[in-house]
Design a protein around this motif. Structure first.
Motif, short mmCIF file in Angstrom:
data_model
loop_
_atom_site.label_atom_id
_atom_site.label_comp_id
_atom_site.label_asym_id
_atom_site.label_seq_id
_atom_site.Cartn_x
_atom_site.Cartn_y
_atom_site.Cartn_z
N MET A 1 62.95 72.97 8.00
CA MET A 1 62.01 72.28 7.15
C MET A 1 61.47 71.02 7.84
SD MET A 1 60.55 72.55 4.13
CE MET A 1 61.61 73.60 3.19
N ALA A 2 62.30 70.37 8.61
CA ALA A 2 61.86 69.15 9.31
C ALA A 2 60.72 69.47 10.28
CB ALA A 2 63.03 68.51 10.04
N GLU A 3 60.80 70.62 10.94
CA GLU A 3 59.76 71.02 11.88
C GLU A 3 58.44 71.27 11.15
OE1 GLU A 3 58.01 72.07 15.59
OE2 GLU A 3 59.73 70.87 15.02
N THR A 4 58.51 71.88 9.99
CA THR A 4 57.31 72.13 9.18
C THR A 4 56.65 70.81 8.80
OG1 THR A 4 58.24 74.19 8.32
CG2 THR A 4 56.47 73.17 7.03
N ARG A 5 57.45 69.86 8.34
CA ARG A 5 56.90 68.55 7.96
C ARG A 5 56.26 67.85 9.16
NH1 ARG A 5 61.76 68.37 4.86
NH2 ARG A 5 62.72 67.10 6.47
N ARG A 6 56.93 67.92 10.31
CA ARG A 6 56.40 67.27 11.51
C ARG A 6 55.07 67.89 11.94
NH1 ARG A 6 55.62 68.02 16.48
NH2 ARG A 6 56.69 70.01 16.59
N LEU A 7 55.01 69.22 11.92
CA LEU A 7 53.77 69.90 12.30
C LEU A 7 52.63 69.57 11.34
CD1 LEU A 7 55.13 73.41 13.35
CD2 LEU A 7 54.03 71.72 14.84
N LEU A 8 52.94 69.53 10.06
CA LEU A 8 51.92 69.18 9.07
C LEU A 8 51.42 67.76 9.30
CD1 LEU A 8 50.26 69.88 6.57
CD2 LEU A 8 52.23 69.16 5.17
N ARG A 9 52.34 66.82 9.48
CA ARG A 9 51.95 65.43 9.71
C ARG A 9 51.11 65.30 10.99
NH1 ARG A 9 53.30 60.41 7.86
NH2 ARG A 9 54.77 61.31 6.37
N ASP A 10 51.53 65.99 12.06
CA ASP A 10 50.77 65.95 13.31
C ASP A 10 49.36 66.50 13.12
OD1 ASP A 10 52.97 64.86 14.59
OD2 ASP A 10 53.51 66.71 15.65
N ASN A 11 49.25 67.61 12.42
CA ASN A 11 47.92 68.19 12.17
C ASN A 11 47.05 67.26 11.35
OD1 ASN A 11 47.94 70.62 13.62
ND2 ASN A 11 49.13 71.62 12.02
N LEU A 12 47.60 66.67 10.32
CA LEU A 12 46.81 65.76 9.49
C LEU A 12 46.33 64.56 10.30
CD1 LEU A 12 48.82 65.98 6.16
CD2 LEU A 12 46.63 67.07 6.71
N ARG A 13 47.17 64.07 11.19
CA ARG A 13 46.76 62.96 12.06
C ARG A 13 45.63 63.42 12.98
NH1 ARG A 13 51.24 62.21 14.91
NH2 ARG A 13 52.28 61.32 13.12
N GLN A 14 45.77 64.58 13.59
CA GLN A 14 44.73 65.10 14.48
C GLN A 14 43.43 65.37 13.74
OE1 GLN A 14 46.35 68.55 16.44
NE2 GLN A 14 47.91 67.36 17.51
N TRP A 15 43.52 65.79 12.50
CA TRP A 15 42.33 66.07 11.69
C TRP A 15 41.68 64.80 11.15
CZ3 TRP A 15 44.85 70.45 8.34
CH2 TRP A 15 44.96 71.61 9.11
#
Length: 115
Positions: A1-15
């Motif tokens: 679950m931590a990896e999912t949260r990290r990927l989501l946060r990274d994508n939102l930052r990039q977007w």
């Protein structure tokens, strides 16, 4: 679950919408946890950012598309319950559930201000 949260946060930052990260992470965690807990199978996450008149982040979590759901509470395969969904209802701009195959998709949307 931590990896999912990290990927989501990274994508939102990039977007370019990092302000959505805390709420999106919390609600996504609730939906993924529900999918894993109530189906005995996996979960698939889709995040879509739409610019235009409505400026929306839409998160969809699909469960057990081809799997038989694990036994759950009364109300059948498409029942929704739990405190997590109360959070989704309270913090999202819109949310819902629809059937897909033998499973379901639970989604929420968060509006954001244009850049």
């Amino acid at each position: 679950m931590a990896e999912t949260r990290r990927l989501l946060r990274d994508n939102l930052r990039q977007w370019g919408v990092p302000a959505l990260a805390d709420t999106a992470e919390l609600l996504t965690t609730e939906l993924v946890t529900n999918a894993l807990q109530h189906t005995g199978g996996g979960a698939e996450l889709t995040a879509t950012l739409s610019f235009g008149p409505r400026n929306l982040l839409r998160i969809e979590v699909s469960d057990g598309l081809a799997r038989k759901p694990a036994p759950g509470p009364p109300g059948g395969d498409h029942a929704t319950s739990g405190r997590g969904l109360l959070l989704v209802e309270a913090l999202s701009d819109a949310w819902g559930v629809h059937s897909r195959g033998r499973g379901k998709v639970v989604w929420f949307e968060l509006r954001f201000a244009p850049r």
